[in-house]
Design a protein around this motif. Structure first.
Motif, PDB file in Angstrom:
ATOM      1  N   ILE A   1      41.466  48.302  57.703  1.00  0.00           N
ATOM      2  CA  ILE A   1      41.480  49.228  56.571  1.00  0.00           C
ATOM      3  C   ILE A   1      42.640  48.863  55.657  1.00  0.00           C
ATOM      4  CG2 ILE A   1      41.773  51.642  55.867  1.00  0.00           C
ATOM      5  CD1 ILE A   1      40.480  52.518  58.415  1.00  0.00           C
ATOM      6  N   GLY A   2      42.347  48.753  54.389  1.00  0.00           N
ATOM      7  CA  GLY A   2      43.380  48.470  53.398  1.00  0.00           C
ATOM      8  C   GLY A   2      43.687  49.717  52.579  1.00  0.00           C
ATOM      9  N   LEU A   3      44.934  50.168  52.634  1.00  0.00           N
ATOM     10  CA  LEU A   3      45.385  51.310  51.837  1.00  0.00           C
ATOM     11  C   LEU A   3      46.058  50.781  50.576  1.00  0.00           C
ATOM     12  CD1 LEU A   3      46.925  53.681  54.565  1.00  0.00           C
ATOM     13  CD2 LEU A   3      44.599  53.673  53.650  1.00  0.00           C
ATOM     14  N   VAL A   4      45.402  50.958  49.449  1.00  0.00           N
ATOM     15  CA  VAL A   4      45.912  50.468  48.167  1.00  0.00           C
ATOM     16  C   VAL A   4      46.584  51.636  47.452  1.00  0.00           C
ATOM     17  CG1 VAL A   4      45.358  49.325  46.003  1.00  0.00           C
ATOM     18  CG2 VAL A   4      44.030  48.800  48.063  1.00  0.00           C
ATOM     19  N   TYR A   5      47.894  51.581  47.321  1.00  0.00           N
ATOM     20  CA  TYR A   5      48.632  52.671  46.698  1.00  0.00           C
ATOM     21  C   TYR A   5      48.637  52.487  45.185  1.00  0.00           C
ATOM     22  CZ  TYR A   5      50.315  53.901  51.341  1.00  0.00           C
ATOM     23  OH  TYR A   5      50.383  54.290  52.662  1.00  0.00           O
ATOM     24  N   THR A   6      48.321  53.567  44.485  1.00  0.00           N
ATOM     25  CA  THR A   6      48.229  53.518  43.037  1.00  0.00           C
ATOM     26  C   THR A   6      48.694  54.841  42.452  1.00  0.00           C
ATOM     27  OG1 THR A   6      46.691  53.337  41.165  1.00  0.00           O
ATOM     28  CG2 THR A   6      45.818  54.241  43.216  1.00  0.00           C
TER      29      THR A   6
ATOM     30  N   ILE B   1      40.782  51.997  50.817  1.00  0.00           N
ATOM     31  CA  ILE B   1      41.096  53.373  50.412  1.00  0.00           C
ATOM     32  C   ILE B   1      42.187  53.325  49.349  1.00  0.00           C
ATOM     33  CG2 ILE B   1      41.842  55.665  51.168  1.00  0.00           C
ATOM     34  CD1 ILE B   1      40.998  54.930  53.987  1.00  0.00           C
ATOM     35  N   PHE B   2      41.881  53.837  48.175  1.00  0.00           N
ATOM     36  CA  PHE B   2      42.871  53.927  47.108  1.00  0.00           C
ATOM     37  C   PHE B   2      43.647  55.230  47.306  1.00  0.00           C
ATOM     38  CE2 PHE B   2      39.455  51.325  45.365  1.00  0.00           C
ATOM     39  CZ  PHE B   2      40.158  50.216  44.941  1.00  0.00           C
ATOM     40  N   VAL B   3      44.945  55.118  47.521  1.00  0.00           N
ATOM     41  CA  VAL B   3      45.788  56.270  47.824  1.00  0.00           C
ATOM     42  C   VAL B   3      46.672  56.573  46.619  1.00  0.00           C
ATOM     43  CG1 VAL B   3      47.522  57.245  49.374  1.00  0.00           C
ATOM     44  CG2 VAL B   3      45.799  55.658  50.268  1.00  0.00           C
ATOM     45  N   CYS B   4      46.580  57.795  46.140  1.00  0.00           N
ATOM     46  CA  CYS B   4      47.416  58.245  45.017  1.00  0.00           C
ATOM     47  C   CYS B   4      48.250  59.431  45.481  1.00  0.00           C
ATOM     48  CB  CYS B   4      46.555  58.642  43.818  1.00  0.00           C
ATOM     49  SG  CYS B   4      47.477  59.439  42.483  1.00  0.00           S
ATOM     50  N   VAL B   5      49.555  59.293  45.453  1.00  0.00           N
ATOM     51  CA  VAL B   5      50.464  60.391  45.757  1.00  0.00           C
ATOM     52  C   VAL B   5      51.016  60.896  44.437  1.00  0.00           C
ATOM     53  CG1 VAL B   5      52.576  61.096  46.928  1.00  0.00           C
ATOM     54  CG2 VAL B   5      51.051  59.437  48.005  1.00  0.00           C
ATOM     55  N   LYS B   6      50.668  62.120  44.074  1.00  0.00           N
ATOM     56  CA  LYS B   6      51.111  62.641  42.781  1.00  0.00           C
ATOM     57  C   LYS B   6      51.723  64.027  42.955  1.00  0.00           C
ATOM     58  CE  LYS B   6      46.832  64.834  41.105  1.00  0.00           C
ATOM     59  NZ  LYS B   6      45.912  64.914  39.956  1.00  0.00           N
ATOM     60  N   TYR B   7      52.679  64.311  42.081  1.00  0.00           N
ATOM     61  CA  TYR B   7      53.350  65.600  42.087  1.00  0.00           C
ATOM     62  C   TYR B   7      52.799  66.446  40.948  1.00  0.00           C
ATOM     63  CZ  TYR B   7      56.772  64.094  45.537  1.00  0.00           C
ATOM     64  OH  TYR B   7      57.385  63.664  46.677  1.00  0.00           O
TER      65      TYR B   7
ATOM     66  N   LEU C   1      47.136  56.100  39.868  1.00  0.00           N
ATOM     67  CA  LEU C   1      45.941  56.665  39.251  1.00  0.00           C
ATOM     68  C   LEU C   1      45.233  57.609  40.207  1.00  0.00           C
ATOM     69  CD1 LEU C   1      44.341  53.610  37.411  1.00  0.00           C
ATOM     70  CD2 LEU C   1      45.770  55.412  36.450  1.00  0.00           C
ATOM     71  N   ALA C   2      44.871  58.775  39.706  1.00  0.00           N
ATOM     72  CA  ALA C   2      44.088  59.721  40.494  1.00  0.00           C
ATOM     73  C   ALA C   2      42.598  59.534  40.252  1.00  0.00           C
ATOM     74  CB  ALA C   2      44.491  61.152  40.155  1.00  0.00           C
ATOM     75  N   SER C   3      42.222  58.640  39.348  1.00  0.00           N
ATOM     76  CA  SER C   3      40.814  58.348  39.073  1.00  0.00           C
ATOM     77  C   SER C   3      40.708  56.903  38.593  1.00  0.00           C
ATOM     78  CB  SER C   3      40.255  59.298  38.006  1.00  0.00           C
ATOM     79  OG  SER C   3      40.941  59.129  36.781  1.00  0.00           O
ATOM     80  N   GLY C   4      39.581  56.287  38.891  1.00  0.00           N
ATOM     81  CA  GLY C   4      39.382  54.902  38.488  1.00  0.00           C
ATOM     82  C   GLY C   4      39.958  53.922  39.491  1.00  0.00           C
ATOM     83  N   VAL C   5      39.590  52.672  39.345  1.00  0.00           N
ATOM     84  CA  VAL C   5      40.073  51.597  40.211  1.00  0.00           C
ATOM     85  C   VAL C   5      41.225  50.899  39.497  1.00  0.00           C
ATOM     86  CG1 VAL C   5      39.469  49.435  41.361  1.00  0.00           C
ATOM     87  CG2 VAL C   5      37.793  51.295  41.220  1.00  0.00           C
ATOM     88  N   PRO C   6      42.402  50.820  40.113  1.00  0.00           N
ATOM     89  CA  PRO C   6      43.567  50.265  39.422  1.00  0.00           C
ATOM     90  C   PRO C   6      43.449  48.764  39.184  1.00  0.00           C
ATOM     91  CG  PRO C   6      44.083  50.673  41.723  1.00  0.00           C
ATOM     92  CD  PRO C   6      42.718  51.244  41.486  1.00  0.00           C
ATOM     93  N   HIS C   7      44.194  48.318  38.189  1.00  0.00           N
ATOM     94  CA  HIS C   7      44.198  46.902  37.832  1.00  0.00           C
ATOM     95  C   HIS C   7      44.753  46.041  38.960  1.00  0.00           C
ATOM     96  CE1 HIS C   7      45.913  43.264  35.851  1.00  0.00           C
ATOM     97  NE2 HIS C   7      44.771  43.315  35.192  1.00  0.00           N
ATOM     98  N   ILE C   8      45.623  46.618  39.778  1.00  0.00           N
ATOM     99  CA  ILE C   8      46.209  45.869  40.878  1.00  0.00           C
ATOM    100  C   ILE C   8      45.138  45.382  41.848  1.00  0.00           C
ATOM    101  CG2 ILE C   8      46.626  47.993  42.170  1.00  0.00           C
ATOM    102  CD1 ILE C   8      48.906  46.749  43.529  1.00  0.00           C
TER     103      ILE C   8
ATOM    104  N   ASP D   1      41.183  50.865  64.283  1.00  0.00           N
ATOM    105  CA  ASP D   1      41.755  50.237  65.479  1.00  0.00           C
ATOM    106  C   ASP D   1      42.088  48.769  65.228  1.00  0.00           C
ATOM    107  OD1 ASP D   1      41.482  52.619  66.819  1.00  0.00           O
ATOM    108  OD2 ASP D   1      39.528  52.104  67.691  1.00  0.00           O
ATOM    109  N   ALA D   2      41.326  48.137  64.318  1.00  0.00           N
ATOM    110  CA  ALA D   2      41.576  46.723  64.019  1.00  0.00           C
ATOM    111  C   ALA D   2      42.885  46.523  63.258  1.00  0.00           C
ATOM    112  CB  ALA D   2      40.413  46.145  63.218  1.00  0.00           C
ATOM    113  N   GLY D   3      43.346  47.579  62.601  1.00  0.00           N
ATOM    114  CA  GLY D   3      44.616  47.467  61.888  1.00  0.00           C
ATOM    115  C   GLY D   3      44.552  48.059  60.492  1.00  0.00           C
ATOM    116  N   VAL D   4      45.688  48.586  60.046  1.00  0.00           N
ATOM    117  CA  VAL D   4      45.804  49.192  58.717  1.00  0.00           C
ATOM    118  C   VAL D   4      46.847  48.423  57.926  1.00  0.00           C
ATOM    119  CG1 VAL D   4      46.341  51.277  57.410  1.00  0.00           C
ATOM    120  CG2 VAL D   4      45.159  51.468  59.611  1.00  0.00           C
ATOM    121  N   ALA D   5      46.450  47.943  56.758  1.00  0.00           N
ATOM    122  CA  ALA D   5      47.375  47.219  55.874  1.00  0.00           C
ATOM    123  C   ALA D   5      47.704  48.103  54.675  1.00  0.00           C
ATOM    124  CB  ALA D   5      46.762  45.903  55.418  1.00  0.00           C
TER     125      ALA D   5
END
Length: 786
Positions: free
Chosen positions: A550-555, A580-586, A557-564, A726-730
């Motif tokens: 599983i790849g956790l892509v931090y961005t 999984i695109f992860v957005c932490v927002k305040y 953006l709360a919507s859309g697919v980031p350019h990264i 179980d295979a791993g989280v990046a």
């Protein structure tokens, strides 16, 4: 007609399901709404908070008698009547500003118990679109803590809202006012310990006139080092330690005041007549007007009172002020005035000389301890406002430590603590004179008060919906007092008043440049996000090798697919089986309940195995440094998959994201699979939140209605997700570098290429904040020009 009835029955079933799923959230919401009510019912708890607030909130205001008269009459007392005039100014300043304005009006403008300039700004952001970082979504408004009022379109409040939202300049001006007030409040956190501790330490020299000033300064510096070294223990422990000291201090100064009034006469009580204010100002010229800067020191500490509001309930703070603080301060000032009325030559050490000889040294010890407490009030306030500024993207990322499990608002910021200590000792050693420090202190305090007044005008119009006449009265009385004092401190800019301006300018530069860089990075992410048509055109494999994990892509953006993400898959030949695109927002709320923190949505068809997770926090919340975040993320992901399979059996296209929370209906753009080059046996609908959900063809509907087969599909996907985990989280983090374009002005190049780059380099990295293990961390860098 049958179709209408069928749709009604179907929606009725969905409504029942929603009620069952929403029940835990309703219970949690009820707990949050009733939290303060339960506290109000307990009289003992209120008295406990009122007692403890003395040690944290009122120390600064309580130690003002140490230095007010000295800073008012820096050139001595020419006429005894001037003492009564100055006392009259002190009495009515204490009544109008701390008592009426702050304790009974401004404190009511708290954001669910949180005080400070940024708390008011957060409150405004929920009632008007003034936030300069547009990362909010309408689903955020369904939070139980996202309270706001509505008003008729033709009302004065609605007109004010439209005027404020119409131009970006007005939004930026509001933010600038908030930042200036915040920076001056930070200056208070530096100057309060300096003047309070130095004034208290000066009592040594009263009994030993031959002692040099350097000894007093060294004693003050040692006390300051000890004070700042204690901060990591937290406000809760410090409050219980300091509260008895401050309580004793107020009783002592009140008792000494009564003693002096009885001994030297009650003539000074004529100061309760405001006529003496007019007489005092009429007799003098420029010097008399400039002396108002010293009088204003009697109300210092009120801004810390409001900023420290998050530590205690409003009612407890009001009880402490009206029953203990206000009466004791009036008695203390009246007693000192009675002494000075008969001993005009003792103005330099008026407080210590007015103490009866029998209790001199005990009072000196309590005064020193009370000065330490006064410093605690502004230090706690500084931590609170910096935490709020940090959450709203206006301060570089620093480490924030919650020092109490019972009271989340009590925090400690190590980096800021040591910066405050160094600057405070530098001011103390550099000036060695409480008069010049008092001039600097007055300048900072009055600017904070002016900033609070301007923001309160909008609060009264948009949040409280007060009649414009009421707002006009509040504004007129506040500005009458504060602008008068502001004009007085302007005469003392060259006598130490420049210090808070320099300190505030430095912090303002840091905060504004950081906010500017944050906004530009967000705008870049928004404008360069990848279209869903491009993603769909790559097919389920995304044109790459899908490796287990599983790849956790931090961005941001709360919507859309980031350019990264496009940058990543363009340069690397493989991607994880689940992305999984992860957005932490305040958000502009004080807290987000745990049950409402995560929003999970699917991106693309199911065989793409792409999701989005938005983790929402309030400015009081702390993204804890533990493994709980990742576990909760996967728990909500698995819950979403189960919930999605339950919704497949219904004919409407409602989209559900988290714990049964209903979001927006699927609408807007329909993507044609042939047009994008993607081969799929289902139609695709893009929702308003950029979430791709399958709209089932008749054959797909028949398949979904088979509960056994639908359940097996769900089990298969859950099993697939578990195996991938179980295979791993990046953890894939974007490292976006901001650079000024070649044709930019020189000041923009300095701000972006040097100041912002330096702040990014020294602040905490996202990998530290998210507690990402280094062995699973992958940084993806990109540069953009502004």
């Amino acid at each position: 007609m049958d179709s209408i009835n069928g749709e009604t029955n179907n929606r009725g079933s969905m409504w029942d399901l929603e009620q069952k799923l929403d029940q835990p959230m309703d219970e949690e919401a009820g707990k949050i709404r009733n939290m303060q009510a339960e506290k109000k019912l307990s009289a003992l708890l209120l008295l406990r908070f009122a007692f403890q607030s003395l040690g944290v909130v009122y120390g600064d205001l309580g130690t003002s008698p140490l230095y007010v008269f000295y800073n008012t009459f820096t050139r001595g007392i020419d006429d005894r009547e001037d003492v009564i005039g100055a006392l009259s100014l002190i009495i009515y300043s204490l009544t109008l500003i701390p008592l009426l304005k702050y304790v009974f009006i401004v404190c009511r403008a708290n954001d669910n118990g949180q005080g400070g300039t940024f708390a008011l700004y957060s409150l405004l952001c929920r009632h008007a679109k003034v936030n300069t970082i547009p990362n909010q979504h309408r689903t955020d408004e369904t939070l139980t803590t996202y309270s706001r009022n509505t008003f008729p379109e033709k009302s004065f409040a609605a007109a004010t809202k439209r005027w404020l939202e119409k131009r970006a300049f007005r939004k930026n001006a509001l933010l600038l006012i908030v930042l200036v007030g915040t920076c001056m409040a930070i200056g208070d956190g530096i100057l309060t310990p300096a003047i309070s501790v130095l004034s208290a330490s000066g009592g040594i020299k009263v009994e030993n006139p031959k002692m040099s000033t350097e000894v007093v300064v060294i004693v003050a510096a040692v006390i300051l080092v000890g004070l700042f070294s204690m901060q990591h223990y937290g406000t809760d422990k410090v409050g219980w330690l300091f509260a008895p000291i401050v309580m004793l201090w107020f009783l002592l100064i009140g008792g000494i005041g009564v003693y002096n009034i009885c001994k030297y006469g009650a003539t000074v009580l004529q100061a309760f007549s405001p006529v003496y204010i007019y007489s005092y100002l009429r007799r003098g010229g420029k010097d008399r007007w400039a002396s108002l800067g010293g009088v204003m020191l009697s109300i210092t500490g009120t801004e810390a009172l409001f900023a420290d509001l998050g530590h205690f309930p409003v009612v407890a703070i009001q009880i402490a002020f009206t029953i203990v603080v206000f009466p004791c301060l009036l008695l203390a000032y009246c007693g000192q005035a009675a002494y000075l009325y008969n001993n005009t030559g003792h103005v330099v050490d008026a407080f210590y000389r007015s103490i009866p000889d029998v209790i001199y040294w005990p009072v000196f010890i309590i005064a020193t301890l009370a000065a330490i407490v006064a410093s605690q009030a502004t230090i706690s306030a500084t931590f609170s406002i910096i935490k709020q500024a940090l959450a709203l993207g206006c301060f570089p990322r620093v480490k924030v430590v919650h020092t109490s499990k019972k009271f989340p608002g009590q925090i400690y910021i190590p980096d800021i603590n040591w910066i405050l200590m160094i600057l405070c000792i530098a001011v103390t050693v550099g000036f060695k004179n409480q008069s010049q420090i008092g001039n600097a202190y007055g300048t900072a305090v009055v600017i904070v008060m002016l900033a609070t007044t301007f923001v309160m005008i909008l609060i009264m119009l948009l949040v409280w919906r007060c009649h414009w006449i009421v707002v006009l009265i509040f504004t007129g009385l506040s500005l009458l007092v504060e602008l008068t004092y502001f004009s007085a401190v302007l005469f003392k800019i060259d006598q130490g008043g420049w210090v808070p301006l320099v300190i505030a300018a430095a912090f303002l530069l840091v905060m504004y440049v950081w906010h500017y860089g944050t906004v530009k990075r967000y705008e870049f992410e928004m404008h360069s996000k990848v279209s869903m048509a491009w993603i769909l055109g790559l097919g389920p494999s995304l044109g790459l090798v899908r490796v287990p994990g599983i790849g956790l892509v931090y961005t941001e953006l709360a919507s859309g697919v980031p350019h990264i993400f496009s940058h990543f898959i363009t340069n690397l030949p493989a991607i994880h089986s689940v992305v999984i695109f992860v957005c932490v927002k305040y958000l502009p709320v004080y807290t987000v309940p745990e049950d409402e923190r995560f929003l999970v949505k699917r991106i693309g068809p199911k065989n793409f195995h792409m999701f989005r997770c938005v983790a929402r926090y309030g400015y009081k919340d702390l993204h804890k440094k533990d493994d709980g975040f990742e576990n909760k993320l996967f728990d909500n992901l698995f819950l979403f998959v189960r919930l999605e399979s339950m919704m497949d059996g219904y004919s409407d296209s409602e989209e559900y994201s988290q714990c049964g929370q209903q979001t927006t209906k699927s609408r807007d753009i329909i993507l044609n699979s042939s047009g994008s080059g993607a081969q799929s046996d289902v139609d695709l609908t893009m929702t308003s939140v950029d979430t791709i959900m399958p709209v089932k063809s008749p054959q797909a509907n028949l398949t979904a209605r088979s509960s056994g087969q639908g359940s097996s599909h769900t089990v298969d996907e859950l099993d697939f997700l578990s195996r991938c985990r179980d295979a791993g989280v990046a953890h894939i983090l974007g490292n976006t570098m901001v650079r000024a374009s070649r044709d930019s002005k020189f000041y923009k190049k300095i701000a972006v290429d040097h100041i912002y780059a330096f702040l990014r380099k020294i602040c905490r990295e996202n990998s530290v904040i998210f507690n990402v293990p280094h062995e699973t961390l992958l940084n993806v860098g990109q540069v953009f020009y502004v």
